[in-house]
Motif scaffolding. Structure first.
Motif, PDB file in Angstrom:
ATOM      1  N   ALA A   1       0.835  -1.209   0.000  1.00 33.96           N
ATOM      2  CA  ALA A   1       0.000   0.000   0.000  1.00 33.96           C
ATOM      3  C   ALA A   1       0.865   1.253   0.000  1.00 33.96           C
ATOM      4  N   SER A   2       2.026   1.174   0.653  1.00 31.94           N
ATOM      5  CA  SER A   2       2.922   2.334   0.685  1.00 31.94           C
ATOM      6  C   SER A   2       3.520   2.604  -0.693  1.00 31.94           C
ATOM      7  N   VAL A   3       3.766   1.536  -1.470  1.00 32.16           N
ATOM      8  CA  VAL A   3       4.247   1.718  -2.840  1.00 32.16           C
ATOM      9  C   VAL A   3       3.173   2.416  -3.672  1.00 32.16           C
ATOM     10  N   GLU A   4       1.931   1.972  -3.527  1.00 31.25           N
ATOM     11  CA  GLU A   4       0.832   2.589  -4.274  1.00 31.25           C
ATOM     12  C   GLU A   4       0.703   4.069  -3.912  1.00 31.25           C
ATOM     13  N   LYS A   5       0.797   4.358  -2.619  1.00 32.97           N
ATOM     14  CA  LYS A   5       0.694   5.747  -2.170  1.00 32.97           C
ATOM     15  C   LYS A   5       1.830   6.586  -2.730  1.00 32.97           C
ATOM     16  N   ALA A   6       3.049   6.059  -2.656  1.00 33.73           N
ATOM     17  CA  ALA A   6       4.223   6.809  -3.109  1.00 33.73           C
ATOM     18  C   ALA A   6       4.174   7.073  -4.612  1.00 33.73           C
TER      19      ALA A   6
ATOM     20  N   LYS B   1       1.655   6.837  -6.769  1.00 35.48           N
ATOM     21  CA  LYS B   1       0.450   7.450  -7.337  1.00 35.48           C
ATOM     22  C   LYS B   1       0.135   8.843  -6.788  1.00 35.48           C
ATOM     23  N   THR B   2       0.620   9.140  -5.564  1.00 35.43           N
ATOM     24  CA  THR B   2       0.229  10.420  -4.954  1.00 35.43           C
ATOM     25  C   THR B   2       1.398  11.313  -4.557  1.00 35.43           C
TER      26      THR B   2
ATOM     27  N   TYR C   1      12.332   4.671  -6.106  1.00 35.55           N
ATOM     28  CA  TYR C   1      11.493   5.713  -6.727  1.00 35.55           C
ATOM     29  C   TYR C   1      11.930   7.094  -6.250  1.00 35.55           C
ATOM     30  N   ALA C   2      12.171   7.221  -4.946  1.00 32.57           N
ATOM     31  CA  ALA C   2      12.575   8.512  -4.384  1.00 32.57           C
ATOM     32  C   ALA C   2      13.901   8.988  -4.963  1.00 32.57           C
TER      33      ALA C   2
ATOM     34  N   ASN D   1       6.801   0.097 -16.215  1.00 26.08           N
ATOM     35  CA  ASN D   1       5.540   0.824 -16.022  1.00 26.08           C
ATOM     36  C   ASN D   1       4.772   0.304 -14.799  1.00 26.08           C
ATOM     37  N   ILE D   2       5.408   0.388 -13.647  1.00 31.27           N
ATOM     38  CA  ILE D   2       4.818  -0.131 -12.402  1.00 31.27           C
ATOM     39  C   ILE D   2       3.512   0.602 -12.086  1.00 31.27           C
TER      40      ILE D   2
END
Length: 451
Positions: A28-33, A35-36, A112-113, A150-151
């Motif tokens: 969920a943290s990957v999705e948050k990072a 996408k948002t 990603y960061a 394309n994650i």
């Protein structure tokens, strides 16, 4: 009871698999990072959290990330340091064994960061079971769309690889690790340039410990400000401690930074006290490379205050009366343990693991081992203690990497705090050799905490 951020689901059956990890909120943290948040936003959250490197140095992680050079058209790399070779430390191996997807998720967030498209997990060569576990977890994550091209449809690409290490302690030093990762002998590099400028393949690189990277998952999930509320002062968040030695309940514990050392040793929530009804004599608090402290100084500072399990709390008093958090390898010694034998054992390790590149370390570690060997085996002289201190001073601060310091500090601190035990080995050689024990009068004079 402290909050569990990393070990909350460690005992859930099947948590090592993608399906179970995902069902407990994994990725969920990957999705948050992705996408948002922008990469800079992720770095900012890690800065806000106050997270400090959990591998031993304790340097602010977000600040380290912000140093990464970003020249146009040049690739950047994230390397996870899973070499974990520090005697007394086994927390990273525990994480990789039982909840590998936590590390994989942290690697995706951190990559990603940093803008890394290729990242590596460098695992100590002897940890083959953990290497296979990680490779399986990476395959599961890739199959679920969290690695590769394309994650999550965000346009971010990341390939993640596991690299077996060279089986050498020196490869835990970041530049030696990079050399080994490039296929060379694992010798430390002279700095500058630092890896953030010229690291892996001459490109900007960040090297972080397993626990540091795993901690980014709850930081992104809950926010850096929330993470910073846990702990004390500049020691924010939770910390994994590898507790070993003469404890009733050795193992890996996740503590809120700032827990009193006395509570950590004696409470039932943690180590449960000293095994076999013995008294505490000494503690190595952060792995074999940090100064050893007698019981009275590990439980309370020289000023008489309760010593805390935090970066500042353990270092209170400097090296005269304090120690270091280090990698969190907490080794307790009971009253029957011999400090001379333990110090010799550590010296043997550092002599064996020295890469030999720097003369003070190459020669000095050998001399310390030889002198400690003769002290432990009944052939020592009273002048040997001053000789050991002198040799340790010649090594400390005079080497390319910190291995020289790591070898010198345990010897100097053992003599500083247990000198009469070393002298007893000289004046009572037969008893020292036959009994293989030291003096018990250092043992805990304080009343233990009753859980």
């Amino acid at each position: 009871m402290g909050r569990k951020l990393l070990l909350e689901h460690i005992n859930v059956p099947g948590i090592n698999t993608y399906e179970v990890y995902r069902s407990k909120g994994g990725y969920a943290s990957v999705e948050k990072a992705l996408k948002t948040l922008s990469p800079d936003d992720v770095v900012e959250e890690v800065k806000k959290s106050g997270l400090r490197g959990r591998g031993g140095a304790g340097f602010p992680t977000g600040m380290k990330w912000s140093f990464l050079a970003k020249p146009e058209g040049v690739p950047r790399y994230l390397v996870c340091n899973a070499d974990e070779s520090e005697p007394g430390t086994f927390k990273d191996r525990y994480l990789m064994t039982y909840i590998p997807h936590l590390l994989i998720e942290g690697m995706i967030i951190a990559s990603y960061a940093l803008g890394a498209k290729t990242s590596y997990i460098y695992v100590r060569g002897e940890m083959m079971p953990q290497i296979r576990i990680l490779e399986k977890a990476i395959a599961e994550a890739k199959n679920a769309g969290f690695l590769g091209t394309n994650i999550l449809g965000t346009g971010y690409d990341l390939e993640l690889y596991v690299q077996p290490g060279g089986g050498a302690y020196i490869c835990g030093e970041e530049t030696a690790l990079i050399e080994s990762l490039e296929g060379k002998r694992g010798n430390p590099r002279i700095k500058p340039p630092f890896p953030a400028i010229a690291g892996l393949y001459g490109c900007p690189t960040v090297v972080n410990n397993v626990e540091s990277i795993a901690a980014t998952v709850p930081i992104i999930r809950d926010g850096g400000d929330e993470y910073a509320k846990i702990g004390i002062g500049r020691s924010t968040g939770t910390k994994l401690i590898s507790a070993g030695g003469n404890l009733k309940k050795p193992g890996v514990y996740e503590i809120d930074l700032g827990v009193p050392v006395e509570e950590f040793i004696y409470s039932d929530e943690y180590c449960g006290g000293i095994a076999n009804g013995k008294r505490l004599k000494a503690v190595v608090a952060g792995g074999s490379s940090v100064p050893i402290l007698p019981a009275n100084l590990i439980l309370k500072t020289a000023a008489g205050d309760a010593r805390l399990m935090s970066y500042e709390g353990l270092s209170e008093g400097g090296f005269v009366t304090g120690t270091m958090m280090g990698s969190g390898g907490f080794i307790a010694f009971d009253e029957d343990q011999c400090i001379v034998r333990n110090t010799w054992n550590f010296a043997r390790f550092y002599h064996h693991e020295s890469c030999g590149q720097c003369s003070p370390c190459r020669e000095g570690t050998g001399w310390m081992e030889k002198v400690l060997h003769r002290l432990e085996h009944g052939h020592g002289k009273l002048s040997d203690m001053d000789l050991l201190v002198d040799v340790s001073k010649k090594i400390e601060g005079n080497t390319i990497c910190p291995l020289g310091d790591a070898a010198a500090w345990p010897v100097a601190s053992a003599i500083r705090h247990f000198r009469d035990e070393f002298e007893w080995h000289v004046t009572n050689p037969q008893a020292a050799v036959a009994g293989n024990f030291g003096l018990a009068h250092y043992a805990d004079p304080l009343t233990p905490v009753v859980a």
